[in-house]
Each structure stands twice: as structure tokens, then as C-alpha cells.
Design an enzyme around this catalytic site. Structure first.
Site, PDB file in Angstrom:
ATOM      1  N   GLY A  83      13.388 -39.657   1.899  1.00 45.66           N
ATOM      2  CA  GLY A  83      13.163 -41.006   1.405  1.00 45.66           C
ATOM      3  C   GLY A  83      11.849 -41.552   1.936  1.00 45.66           C
ATOM      4  N   LEU A 124      20.948 -29.560  -2.102  1.00 48.13           N
ATOM      5  CA  LEU A 124      19.739 -28.942  -1.541  1.00 48.13           C
ATOM      6  C   LEU A 124      19.748 -27.418  -1.690  1.00 48.13           C
ATOM      7  CD1 LEU A 124      19.250 -31.102   1.697  1.00 48.13           C
ATOM      8  CD2 LEU A 124      18.296 -31.470  -0.589  1.00 48.13           C
ATOM      9  N   GLU A 144       0.819  -1.208   0.000  1.00 48.53           N
ATOM     10  CA  GLU A 144       0.000   0.000   0.000  1.00 48.53           C
ATOM     11  C   GLU A 144       0.856   1.262   0.000  1.00 48.53           C
ATOM     12  OE1 GLU A 144      -1.997  -2.814   3.076  1.00 48.53           O
ATOM     13  OE2 GLU A 144      -0.041  -2.602   2.093  1.00 48.53           O
ATOM     14  N   CYS A 176      -0.075   1.045   7.654  1.00 45.77           N
ATOM     15  CA  CYS A 176      -0.574   1.427   6.332  1.00 45.77           C
ATOM     16  C   CYS A 176      -1.887   2.193   6.438  1.00 45.77           C
ATOM     17  CB  CYS A 176      -0.757   0.180   5.472  1.00 45.77           C
ATOM     18  SG  CYS A 176       0.801  -0.607   4.988  1.00 45.77           S
ATOM     19  N   ARG A 208      11.987 -24.739  -4.242  1.00 39.71           N
ATOM     20  CA  ARG A 208      12.973 -24.418  -3.203  1.00 39.71           C
ATOM     21  C   ARG A 208      13.167 -22.906  -3.088  1.00 39.71           C
ATOM     22  NH1 ARG A 208      17.877 -28.671  -4.581  1.00 39.71           N
ATOM     23  NH2 ARG A 208      16.771 -30.610  -4.076  1.00 39.71           N
ATOM     24  N   ASP A 218      22.564 -40.071  -1.832  1.00 40.85           N
ATOM     25  CA  ASP A 218      22.583 -39.186  -3.000  1.00 40.85           C
ATOM     26  C   ASP A 218      23.544 -38.015  -2.891  1.00 40.85           C
ATOM     27  OD1 ASP A 218      20.607 -40.768  -4.144  1.00 40.85           O
ATOM     28  OD2 ASP A 218      18.975 -39.552  -3.317  1.00 40.85           O
TER      29      ASP A 218
END
Length: 359
Positions: A293, A198, A46, A78, A178, A194
């Protein structure tokens, strides 16, 4: 209001723990000013729209996606600026769900003689700020359970191969997700198998890395794991227990890893997720994705902490009785106890399908 909602989306992933808000000033069919909340601590939508309109704002209608604030935070109220600019009419999409302020902004405006309407495109506004609504009303983060599977629900082959089940466009969408949340959570099994970064890696090169959270009750996290990446500004949080070696915890802390010790559940021996979420909320983590997992996914569903599911389905069949499925655990014995999604939507992404739904 459609324009205000479009503007609000531009702040996605940057306003936490505040909501996304867009505002448009209109007089005699002309837009005089518009704005959106860019990030926490900066001017509200605003205020930006009013500043852009300047003296022309007097007599205009303000369309805003959320009830204007009437309290002092990091920025002035505001409502005071709206009153001072001579705005006779305010159309808001929804009231602020914050129990401490809800309705007070509308009341302040009405006391000043301003006409206030609320409810225009409210469902769209509530979807836009679903994470803020959950966070501000429950003191818990909004949790997305994300997965990528074959059509038969497998996340890897019988030999453990899992890269890549889905295509590049689906993987890019995950990076966009993400970019929009505060944190991403995995279990230690995912890290050991793995070694993920990330982080957010978008083609534009512009992206915000979420807080990286690893659940690891015995501090098995390797000191050279990619989640401990000195070249990335992303922070890493290890959630472990008192059963983990103190020396290992100290070594991880020396590498910049935040470490929390949590009590394990007596029955399962696992880290309970709801206390973790409560503590994350105290850190102003408003939203997070679980990219774990099958066992972490099962625990999240069993503890009832998941708000939304985002599942990427690849047009392939893997098979194998021992190939891991997206959801592990003991499962349910009766269909009536299964987790049923509502408000399900489907989107084609390259050769894959993205399914989204809510509990």
C-alpha cells in the site's frame, strides 16, 4: 548472440541465485548446438550446447551471453569443457560481475590459446541479468516497486474500493512478473484489506509461486488469511517484532509460516527494510516485488531500496482528496528531492499502460 539472448530468457524465474545464460555454437555459418541454463544446479548453457554439438564442436565459435565459469560449483567448470572440445574462439556478451570470478574464465581460455572477445550486445545482457548483477555485487536483492493506479495516481476510491482499477491483461502481466521473481512483499494493511493470495496464476497453469512476505510488526495476520494457503506450495514469511504476541507467532508457525522477529526503528516504529533485504539475501532471495500500500511504498522509496518501478496506469480518473494514492508518507518539500526515473519505457497492455523505469 541474439539467439543466445533469446535462449537465456527461457530460464527466467528458474535460475536464481544464478544468472540466466544462453549459448550457441556456430561453424561455417551453421548452428551445431545451443542451450540455456534451465535452473540452479543443472548444466550450464555452454555444457548443453557442447553436448548437442558432440564431435562437430571442434573448430566452432562459441557465442555465450556471460563469461564461462572456471570454478567448481554444483557443476564442473565450463572453461575446461570448452578447451577439451577444441573450441578456438569464444565471443561473450559480458564478463561475470561476481567479484570472486570476474575475468578468471576469460583468462583461463586465453591461457589455453583460445581467442576471446567480450562486449557484444552487453547492454542487453546486463538488462537481462539486472537482478543477478545487483545481488552478486551488493549482497542485496533486486527490488521492483509495482503499482496499479488511475491516471490521477489513486489506488482506491474514497470508500476503499480497489478491485479492479486495471484490466485483466495488466493483471495477467503482474502474475508473469511474480513468476519471474523470488519473492513478493506486502504490508499487513494490504492483507487485512484485500486478503490476497500472492501466488502466480497464469492462463497456462504453469507458474512458480514466489516466497510470500508479510511485514506485520504486531502479528495481526489472521490465521485464515489466503497467504496461509495449504493448497499452494508457496511459502509464507512473516516479519514481525518482539512486540507481537508469542502465542500468535507460535500459532502461525504451526500453520507452516516462517517467522522473523526484527528490531523496530526507534523514530518511526516500523520494521526497517534494508536489514530485511540483507537477511533475505542470505536466503538466496535474488529479486522481489513490493506490492504494498501507499505507506510501505513510501518507506521503500525513503529508505532507497528500490531499483526499478513498474506502474500500471488505467485510463480512468477517480479523484477525491482522501482517496489513497500510490505513494503515501510525508512526501518531499522540494522537487529536487523527488525520485526521478531514468530509462523509462512504456508498453500498451490492453486498455492500460505499463510504465517501467530505473533509479
Amino acid at each position: 548472440m541474439q539467439r543466445a539472448l533469446f535462449l537465456a530468457v527461457l530460464g527466467k524465474g528458474r535460475t536464481s541465485p544464478n544468472p540466466m545464460v544462453g549459448a550457441v555454437l556456430v561453424k561455417q555459418g551453421r548452428v551445431l548446438g545451443e542451450g540455456y541454463h534451465r535452473r540452479a544446479g543443472e548444466d550450464h548453457a555452454e555444457a548443453i550446447a557442447l553436448r548437442e554439438a558432440g564431435d562437430r564442436a571442434s573448430g566452432a565459435t562459441l557465442y555465450v551471453t556471460l563469461e564461462p565459469c572456471s570454478h567448481y560449483g554444483r557443476t564442473p567448470p565450463c572453461t575446461d569443457q570448452i578447451i577439451q572440445k577444441g573450441i578456438p574462439r569464444v565471443v561473450a556478451s559480458m564478463a561475470d560481475p561476481n567479484p570472486l570470478v570476474s575475468g578468471k574464465g576469460f583468462e583461463r581460455l586465453r591461457q589455453a590459446g583460445i581467442e576471446v572477445k567480450s562486449g557484444l550486445m552487453e547492454e542487453a545482457s546486463r538488462t537481462l541479468n539486472e537482478a543477478y548483477i545487483k545481488f552478486i555485487t551488493t549482497d542485496l536483492p533486486f527490488v521492483i516497486l509495482k503499482g496499479a493506479t488511475s491516471l490521477d495516481g489513486k489506488i482506491a476510491t474514497v470508500t476503499g474500493e480497489s478491485r479492479w482499477i486495471t484490466g485483466p491483461l495488466a493483471r495477467e502481466r503482474v502474475h508473469r512478473l511474480r513468476n519471474e521473481v523470488d519473492a513478493v512483499m506486502v504490508g499487513i494493511s494490504t492483507v487485512l484489506k484485500d486478503d490476497p493470495q500472492l501466488t502466480t496464476r497464469l492462463p497456462s497453469g504453469i507458474g512458480k509461486d514466489p516466497l510470500r512476505i508479510v511485514l506485520d510488526s504486531h502479528a495481526q495476520l489472521p490465521l485464515d488469511a489466503k497467504v496461509i494457503n495449504p493448497s499452494s506450495p508457496a511459502k509464507t514469511l512473516l516479519i514481525t517484532s518482539s512486540f507481537s504476541p508469542r502465542e500468535k507467532r507460535e500459532d502461525l508457525q504451526k500453520r507452516g509460516v516462517q517467522v522473523w522477529c526484527m528490531e523496530l526503528e526507534e523514530e518511526s516504529g516500523k520494521i526497517p527494510l534494508r536489514p530485511v533485504l540483507k537477511k533475505l539475501a542470505e536466503w538466496n532471495v535474488m529479486s522481489l516485488i513490493i506490492e504494498g500500500g501507499s505507506e510501505l511504498n513510501a518507506s521503500a522509496l525513503q529508505e532507497g531500496i528500490v531499483d526499478k518501478v513498474v506502474l500500471f496506469l488505467a485510463p480512468r480518473l477517480i479523484g477525491g482528496a482522501t482517496a489513497p494514492s500510490w505513494i503515501g508518507g510525508a512526501g518531499v518539500g522540494e522537487l529536487k528531492r523527488s525520485c526521478f526515473l531514468k530509462k523509462v519505457s512504456l508498453e500498451r497492455i490492453g486498455d492500460d499502460i505499463m510504465l517501467s523505469g530505473y533509479f
